[in-house]
Design a protein around this motif. Sequence first.
Motif: not given
Length: 127
Positions: A34-48
């Motif tokens: 399992m994992a968490w990723f995050r994405q900010s406006p205008g940015k690619e989804r990134e691994f957390v």
Amino acid sequence: QAQLVESGGGAVQAGGSLRLSCAASGRTSSRYGMAWFRQSPGKEREFVATIRWSTGSTYYADSVKGRFTISRDNAKNMVYLQMNSLNAEDTARYYCAASTSYPSSFYYIQERQYNTWGQGTQVTVSS
């Protein structure tokens, strides 16, 4: 195959904490990761962060190491992300992800390695 539902997002001031939850329904397996990723406006989804379901071993992105903790509750089919010392750069939509065939000797940190995703939960940190 598991379905994933995130919760726990919200607005918090810089320096504060939040705990995200991810409920996995349907079939799960000790072979999962399992994992968490995050994405900010205008940015690619990134691994957390990621956790191996069978052993609980974890791996973090450098940007969150020492501040975030990923954990799981096997009995409840839950994965958590405890986030401390939040700052404005942590503002993003956070997604829970599952890999149904997770390796035993290394960690998956790329988006394409996960085949099940939740809808995400928004975290907003104000400075």
